[in-house]
Design an enzyme around this catalytic site. Sequence first.
Site, PDB file in Angstrom:
ATOM      1  N   HIS A  22      55.116 -46.417  40.003  1.00 40.38           N
ATOM      2  CA  HIS A  22      54.129 -45.844  40.921  1.00 40.38           C
ATOM      3  C   HIS A  22      54.468 -46.116  42.390  1.00 40.38           C
ATOM      4  O   HIS A  22      54.320 -45.234  43.235  1.00 40.38           O
ATOM      5  CB  HIS A  22      52.732 -46.385  40.611  1.00 40.38           C
ATOM      6  CG  HIS A  22      52.190 -45.895  39.310  1.00 40.38           C
ATOM      7  ND1 HIS A  22      51.281 -44.861  39.226  1.00 40.38           N
ATOM      8  CD2 HIS A  22      52.449 -46.286  38.030  1.00 40.38           C
ATOM      9  CE1 HIS A  22      50.999 -44.632  37.952  1.00 40.38           C
ATOM     10  NE2 HIS A  22      51.688 -45.483  37.217  1.00 40.38           N
ATOM     11  N   ASP A 116      47.247 -42.777  44.877  1.00 34.18           N
ATOM     12  CA  ASP A 116      47.721 -42.612  43.508  1.00 34.18           C
ATOM     13  C   ASP A 116      46.597 -42.066  42.634  1.00 34.18           C
ATOM     14  O   ASP A 116      45.441 -42.487  42.745  1.00 34.18           O
ATOM     15  CB  ASP A 116      48.178 -43.983  42.983  1.00 34.18           C
ATOM     16  CG  ASP A 116      49.014 -43.892  41.721  1.00 34.18           C
ATOM     17  OD1 ASP A 116      48.546 -43.300  40.732  1.00 34.18           O
ATOM     18  OD2 ASP A 116      50.123 -44.426  41.728  1.00 34.18           O
ATOM     19  N   THR A 138      52.066 -39.402  40.055  1.00 34.00           N
ATOM     20  CA  THR A 138      53.436 -39.867  39.923  1.00 34.00           C
ATOM     21  C   THR A 138      54.096 -39.381  38.640  1.00 34.00           C
ATOM     22  O   THR A 138      55.311 -39.516  38.480  1.00 34.00           O
ATOM     23  CB  THR A 138      53.492 -41.401  39.952  1.00 34.00           C
ATOM     24  OG1 THR A 138      52.668 -41.933  38.915  1.00 34.00           O
ATOM     25  CG2 THR A 138      52.994 -41.926  41.293  1.00 34.00           C
TER      26      THR A 138
END
Length: 231
Positions: A22, A116, A138
């Site tokens: 990530h 994220d 991701t």
Amino acid sequence: MEPSSKLHRAHVLVLPFPGQGHINPMLQFSKRLVSKGLKATLALTVHVAKSMHAHPSSSITLETISDGHDLGGLAEAESIQAYLTCFQAVGSRGLAELIHKLDCCSGRPVDAIIYDGFLPWVLDVAKQREKVGVVFFTQTCAVNNIYYHVQRGLLPLPLSGDIVKVPGLPPLEPPETPSFVCKLGTYPASYDLVINQFINVDEADFVLCDTFYELEKEVYLHSYAAAFSSS
């Protein structure tokens, strides 16, 4: 007024999930943004920042926020779910404070927060602080496509039959789907993590995915664009 002062150099605050696979994609993306003339600030958890042996890039500003487990990160928590709950509570406050700090002291207020997909609560903080909220996935479009259809109830679980059909993807056998989908209930906390990426995706200002068009053109054209068109 100097000519250069007429140009606004956008400032993005980038917040990756503190896990394998990530941080690096979002770090590389931050470098790309800097190469295009933007200012990028990468916010890492205290534990991850301590474990780094070098600054990620001289062109990227590094800041930290607490996830509530500054000494050991996820390994310090009782469970994944306990960690995520704590990170949301502690991280929301820390992120708001960091945005305020950057707005007041960095010389360039934050324009957008790129977060994220594993941290959907960041969008709430972005909206509260009146910032553009940009979700960054991701994982590939194909995997996210499956998770999205599960989260929206468009792909019922547990899977039934020998073939799984998802728009934009070729017919799949159940074992070809992500393990969280194929083997429902085996990793409940991880399942919630990947599925809950999409709970508020419609409210994000922009949606980014770590892929490139020619690699996943079919899934993008037939499903990904349509699924996120409202965002």
